[in-house]
Design an enzyme around this catalytic site. Structure first.
Site, PDB file in Angstrom:
ATOM      1  N   ASP A  77       2.793  -1.637  -1.640  1.00  0.00           N
ATOM      2  CA  ASP A  77       2.410  -0.773  -0.526  1.00  0.00           C
ATOM      3  C   ASP A  77       1.108  -0.063  -0.872  1.00  0.00           C
ATOM      4  O   ASP A  77       0.908   0.361  -2.012  1.00  0.00           O
ATOM      5  CB  ASP A  77       3.485   0.272  -0.231  1.00  0.00           C
ATOM      6  CG  ASP A  77       3.259   0.935   1.119  1.00  0.00           C
ATOM      7  OD1 ASP A  77       3.733   0.378   2.130  1.00  0.00           O
ATOM      8  OD2 ASP A  77       2.592   1.983   1.165  1.00  0.00           O
ATOM      9  N   SER A  78       0.232   0.028   0.095  1.00  0.00           N
ATOM     10  CA  SER A  78      -1.083   0.633  -0.121  1.00  0.00           C
ATOM     11  C   SER A  78      -1.278   1.870   0.746  1.00  0.00           C
ATOM     12  O   SER A  78      -0.857   1.895   1.905  1.00  0.00           O
ATOM     13  CB  SER A  78      -2.198  -0.377   0.200  1.00  0.00           C
ATOM     14  OG  SER A  78      -2.101  -1.529  -0.603  1.00  0.00           O
TER      15      SER A  78
END
Length: 204
Positions: A77-78
């Protein structure tokens, strides 16, 4: 370190960019989207948030799979940290325009959490990749056209490096793959922690 080469990598992410990065590195990942509600996760900072979300995605997918000693689940996840704020995907075109109006000519930090878990062994490894992104001083009409393309609405921080938004990033400090959504060097390190050589995931 185990040397067998019959491993499966399951990507707990709907991101086509992450899948493409893996494919380009010779890894044909299976994709199983976690479907988790990211809005329920709260954290004090971007580093903690992206890792918590990556962990939740991986563990959710792993919990629904049958036991398979060859299977590894990767969650990523960014989020973008900009001027003390934590930004995921913009909720609207208006918000994307507002963000770009603030970001242009400035810098932000893109954090990508990576969590790897083995289905049978239960072993886990996780880390966060961090890359400094310097944004170009883009014009209003460029921002409008970019947001109208729809691309910024699909990605953390309202920009991509591997798409139209790449023209609006003047330079980066760190791994470009991390900005796209998955750091291959970091993945290799996590696999090493679990005793799995990355070469065992390569397509034959």
């Amino acid at each position: 370190m185990q040397t067998q080469n019959a491993y499966r990598l399951i990507l707990a992410s709907a991101s086509p960019a992450r899948r493409a990065l893996l494919a380009g590195a010779g890894i044909d990942a299976e994709v199983l989207v976690s479907g988790v509600d990211e809005s329920v996760v709260e954290a004090e900072d971007a580093w903690t948030l992206c890792l918590a979300l990556a962990r939740m995605k991986a563990r959710t997918v792993a919990s629904d799979l049958p036991a398979d000693p060859s299977a590894l689940v990767l969650g990523c996840d960014s989020v973008l940290e900009f001027e003390g704020e934590v930004w995921g995907k913009p909720s609207s075109a208006g918000e994307a325009i507002e963000r770009w109006s603030r970001m242009r000519g400035k810098s932000g930090v893109l954090h990508t959490g990576h969590h790897l878990t083995g289905l049978v062994t239960g072993r886990q490894a996780e880390a966060v990749g961090t890359t400094v992104v310097h944004f170009a001083d883009v014009r209003d009409e460029e921002i409008g056209a970019y947001v109208a393309s729809g691309e910024p609405l699909q990605v953390a921080g309202a920009f991509t490096l591997d798409g139209r938004g790449g023209a609006f990033v003047s330079r980066i400090e760190g791994d470009p793959g991390n900005v796209i959504g998955l750091s291959l060097p970091l993945l290799r390190n996590l696999l090493d922690e679990m005793g799995v050589p990355i070469t065992s995931l390569w397509r034959r």
